[in-house]
Structure formats: structure tokens, C-alpha cells
Design an enzyme around this catalytic site. Structure first.
Site, short mmCIF file in Angstrom:
data_model
loop_
_atom_site.label_atom_id
_atom_site.label_comp_id
_atom_site.label_asym_id
_atom_site.label_seq_id
_atom_site.Cartn_x
_atom_site.Cartn_y
_atom_site.Cartn_z
CB CYS A 111 21.71 -5.88 28.10
SG CYS A 111 23.40 -5.90 28.71
CG HIS A 249 19.93 -2.30 28.94
ND1 HIS A 249 20.13 -2.79 30.22
CD2 HIS A 249 21.16 -2.34 28.33
CE1 HIS A 249 21.40 -3.13 30.35
NE2 HIS A 249 22.03 -2.86 29.23
CG ASN A 279 24.75 -2.55 31.94
OD1 ASN A 279 23.83 -3.36 32.10
ND2 ASN A 279 25.33 -2.37 30.77
O1 UT7 Z 1 24.57 -3.24 28.28
C1 UT7 Z 1 25.08 -3.03 27.00
C2 UT7 Z 1 26.55 -3.00 27.03
N1 UT7 Z 1 27.23 -1.79 27.34
C3 UT7 Z 1 27.02 -0.53 26.93
O2 UT7 Z 1 26.01 -0.12 26.49
C4 UT7 Z 1 28.19 0.42 27.04
C5 UT7 Z 1 28.25 1.39 25.88
N2 UT7 Z 1 29.45 2.24 25.93
C6 UT7 Z 1 29.68 3.15 26.89
O3 UT7 Z 1 28.86 3.32 27.78
C7 UT7 Z 1 30.93 4.01 26.81
O4 UT7 Z 1 31.60 3.75 25.60
C8 UT7 Z 1 31.89 3.77 28.02
C9 UT7 Z 1 31.28 4.34 29.28
C10 UT7 Z 1 32.17 2.29 28.17
C11 UT7 Z 1 33.23 4.48 27.79
O5 UT7 Z 1 33.04 5.86 27.56
P1 UT7 Z 1 33.87 6.60 26.42
O6 UT7 Z 1 33.48 8.01 26.47
O7 UT7 Z 1 33.61 5.85 25.15
O8 UT7 Z 1 35.35 6.45 26.93
P2 UT7 Z 1 36.61 5.78 26.22
O9 UT7 Z 1 36.48 4.30 26.23
O10 UT7 Z 1 36.84 6.44 24.91
O11 UT7 Z 1 37.78 6.20 27.19
C12 UT7 Z 1 38.19 7.56 27.31
C13 UT7 Z 1 39.38 7.63 28.26
C14 UT7 Z 1 40.52 6.70 27.91
O12 UT7 Z 1 41.71 7.42 28.19
P3 UT7 Z 1 42.57 8.10 27.00
O13 UT7 Z 1 42.93 6.97 26.10
O14 UT7 Z 1 41.65 9.10 26.39
O15 UT7 Z 1 43.70 8.71 27.75
C15 UT7 Z 1 40.39 5.57 28.89
O16 UT7 Z 1 41.63 4.95 29.19
O17 UT7 Z 1 38.97 7.26 29.59
C16 UT7 Z 1 39.87 6.26 30.11
N3 UT7 Z 1 39.12 5.38 31.00
C17 UT7 Z 1 38.95 5.63 32.31
N4 UT7 Z 1 39.39 6.61 33.12
C18 UT7 Z 1 39.03 6.56 34.40
C19 UT7 Z 1 38.45 4.25 30.67
N5 UT7 Z 1 37.86 3.74 31.77
C20 UT7 Z 1 38.15 4.58 32.79
C21 UT7 Z 1 37.81 4.58 34.15
N6 UT7 Z 1 38.26 5.60 34.92
N7 UT7 Z 1 37.04 3.64 34.71
#
Ligand code: UT7
Length: 322
Positions: A111, A249, A279
Site C-alpha cells: 500500500c 492511505h 482499501n
Molecule cells: O493497507 C494496509 C493493510 N491493512 C490494514 O491496515 C488493516 C488494519 N487492521 C484493521 O483494519 C482491523 O484490524 C480489521 C478491520 C481488519 C479488523 O478489526 P478488529 O477490530 O481488529 O477485529 P478482529 O479481527 O479482532 O475481529 C473481531 C471479531 C471476531 O469475532 P470474535 O472472535 O470476537 O467472535 C471476528 O471473527 O469480528 C469477527 N469478524 C467479523 N464479523 C463480521 C471478522 N471479520 C468479520 C466480518 N464480519 N467481515
């Protein structure tokens, strides 16, 4: 002499895929995606590829800059999702637009690709190796994500953005650049789609996808982006107060809000379009830049910080006086 961005353009696929559309094919919701990321919609390709989007963005940028393809002597594309391993996307763009006098190649910096391309073009022009560059960020990550992994596939979109960068006798332009890599930290965001396949091994047709440890990337971004912005300002002897816009970004609105908080700069100075594009990796900064440029939100003399971060790990910033 200074180096100025004299034209911008974008190439966006027609098809829009909303969070609600995704919720019909996987266990997710508009509420989850929007509250965690700021995304409502993303654009996705059907027939066209990365090169086609890059070509559209380039033609729009050349038109706005009022230059002919023959004037371009350098083309750099930041991409991790070119249509082919080789020839490079940049060489394909060169052929499509008829930039016969250019040297062309791609940069793989995730990115940060557009920022690294901009900084490289700045170096080329300042050293006399080039006069007028076409730099592009172009991606079709919809073909690299695992559509069974809801934690990553909902985040990304396809698109391209381009800028014409020229050496001119004037004030302002690029004031300072900063860029960094940390290969040792690279495992948190990978696209391992080139596995070994030869007569020496038992070939297994494994498919690899984009894989991301979201929270690790999040922590890296909110730590390194503010540092890098401070670094580029220090290099130019400028302060945060003197910056009109921070064009970051577009990975997650919460990352941008956190950067704004850490720098103690109001969110009004951080334009965002992640809601409509998701993104788009290396394409996100030039797409946003083109929208801002087109709508007149950037004015002559404005001081702008561009900053990107991503796979590698890589991160960087460019300070520009428009
Ligand atoms: O371009 C550079 C690369 N990317 C980035 O900069 C991304 C940086 N990271 C992020 O933006 C965030 O970490 C995410 C948006 C990817 C994830 O957010 P988070 O608050 O860190 O969520 P998480 O991964 O801790 O997931 C929380 C919960 C999980 O459920 P449990 O285990 O708490 O029951 C996931 O299974 O959300 C669940 N989950 C979803 N639920 C509904 C994960 N993806 C989804 C989804 N829809 N699409």
C-alpha cells in the site's frame, strides 16, 4: 528546480459492491464492516484488469496535465496485483498510451507503492535522470483475497490513480521525502501466490491468498505513520500547524482517526473516501488526491503531507507544496 504534480487522474471499475451485497454471500453485516473500518462500498472489476485501470487513470492525468505521451520519460507503477508477473504493468501502460520515450517499471511496496513511486520519481528528476514522470498506484486485490476469509475480503477494493510529476523552475513542489522498510516484520501481511513448482518436487497445486494479521498491521500503522509524518516535516523545517491536508492511505478510518489524535491535528485536515472505495492498496492515495484536485479542495500553495503504509513492511511520506 523543483518537482511538481501537474496533473492527476483515476480509473475506477464501474461495478459497486456494497456491504449489504457481501452480507448476502458471507456471514457479515454493514454494521460490522462500517463500524470497524468506515467502508460502505467498494468497486470491483469484472473483465478489466490492473493495466486497464492504470491506463484510464494515466490518460486522465495526462489530459489534466496537458502533456503528450511522448513527453513522459519515466513510468513507475506501484502494484502488487499486476495482470502478469512480467512484463511489468508499467511497460504495459507504456505500450497502451504510446509513451515511447519512457523507461518503465513496477515497484512492489504494498500500500506504500504510490508514495515510493512518487519519491523515486522525485529522486530521478532532481538528479537529472528524468524530466517528466507518470506515477501510478493500481490494484485489483479482489483477485488476491480469500473470499472465504471474511476478516480480509470485505476490506479491499479495486482501482487506480495516477499523477504526472514534472521538474519545473518554480517554488514549492516536493519539499521533503521519507521512506522506510522493515522486512523482518513482513509476515503480518503477505500474498504468497508464487509457490515452488518444478520437477524436483512433488507438485501440489496449492493456492495462496492475501493473508493479514489485521490487529498487528493496525498497531504498526498507528505507530509508524505519525513518526514518519513528523520526520518529513522536520526535514523541511515545517510544523504540523503549517500543513493544510494530510492525504493518508485509506486502509481504515480508525487508523486515520488514531493518527489525527496522536498528532493532535483535527480530523477536518484528513480527507477520506474509504466509505466508497474500501482499501485499494497502492491506488488509495492517488484516487483520493484526484478527487480532491478535481473538486477544488486543493489550492495552489497548499501544504500537503502524503503518507502510506503496508506490506513489506513499508511506510513513507512526501511533503508537497501544491
Ligand atoms: O493497507 C494496509 C493493510 N491493512 C490494514 O491496515 C488493516 C488494519 N487492521 C484493521 O483494519 C482491523 O484490524 C480489521 C478491520 C481488519 C479488523 O478489526 P478488529 O477490530 O481488529 O477485529 P478482529 O479481527 O479482532 O475481529 C473481531 C471479531 C471476531 O469475532 P470474535 O472472535 O470476537 O467472535 C471476528 O471473527 O469480528 C469477527 N469478524 C467479523 N464479523 C463480521 C471478522 N471479520 C468479520 C466480518 N464480519 N467481515
Amino acid at each position: 528546480m523543483t518537482v511538481k504534480i501537474i496533473g492527476t487522474g483515476r480509473g475506477i471499475p464501474e461495478n459497486i459492491v456494497s456491504n449489504d451485497d457481501l452480507a448476502k454471500i458471507m456471514d457479515t453485516s454493514d454494521e460490522w464492516i462500517h463500524s470497524r473500518t468506515g467502508i460502505h462500498n467498494r468497486h470491483m472489476v469484472k473483465e478489466e484488469g490492473t493495466t486497464a485501470l492504470a491506463v484510464t487513470a494515466s490518460k486522465n492525468a495526462m489530459k489534466k496535465a496537458g502533456i503528450s505521451p511522448e513527453e513522459i520519460d519515466l513510468i513507475i507503477v506501484g502494484t502488487v496485483s499486476g495482470d502478469m508477473c512480467f512484463p511489468s504493468t508499467a511497460c504495459q501502460v507504456q505500450a497502451a498510451i504510446g509513451a515511447v520515450n519512457a523507461v518503465a517499471y513496477d515497484i512492489s511496496a504494498g500500500c506504500s507503492g504510490f508514495i515510493f513511486a512518487l519519491n523515486a520519481a522525485y529522486g530521478y528528476i532532481m538528479s537529472g535522470m528524468a524530466k517528466c514522470a507518470l506515477i501510478i498506484g493500481a490494484e485489483t486485490l479482489s483477485k488476491m483475497v480469500d473470499w472465504n476469509d471474511r476478516s480480509t475480503c470485505v476490506l479491499f477494493g479495486d482501482g487506480a490513480g495516477a499523477a504526472i510529476v514534472k521538474g519545473v523552475e518554480s517554488e514549492g513542489g516536493v519539499l521533503a521525502v521519507a521512506q522506510h522498510s522493515d522486512g523482518a516484520g513482513g509476515d503480518v501481511l503477505t500474498g504468497k501466490n508464487r509457490n515452488v513448482r518444478n520437477p524436483l518436487i512433488d507438485n501440489k497445486e496449492e493456492v495462496f491468498y492475501l493473508e493479514m494479521e489485521g490487529q498487528e498491521v493496525f498497531k504498526f500503522a498507528v505507530k509508524m505513520v505519525p513518526k514518519c509524518i513528523q520526520e518529513v516535516l522536520e526535514k523541511a523545517g515545517k510544523t504540523l500547524d503549517e500543513v493544510d491536508l494530510f492525504v493518508l492511505h485509506q486502509a481504515n478510518c480508525r487508523i486515520i482517526e488514531s493518527v489525527s489524535k496522536r498528532l493532535k491535528v483535527p480530523m477536518e485536515k484528513f480527507p477520506m473516501n474509504i466509505e466508497n472505495f474500501g482499501n485499494t492498496s497502492a491506488a488509495s492515495i492517488p484516487i483520493l488526491l484526484d478527487e480532491l484536485n478535481e473538486s477544488g479542495k486543493i489550492k495552489e500553495g497548499d501544504t500537503i503531507v502524503f503518507s502510506g503504509f503496508g506490506a513489506g513492511l513499508t511506510w513513507g511520506a512526501t511533503l508537497v507544496q501544491w
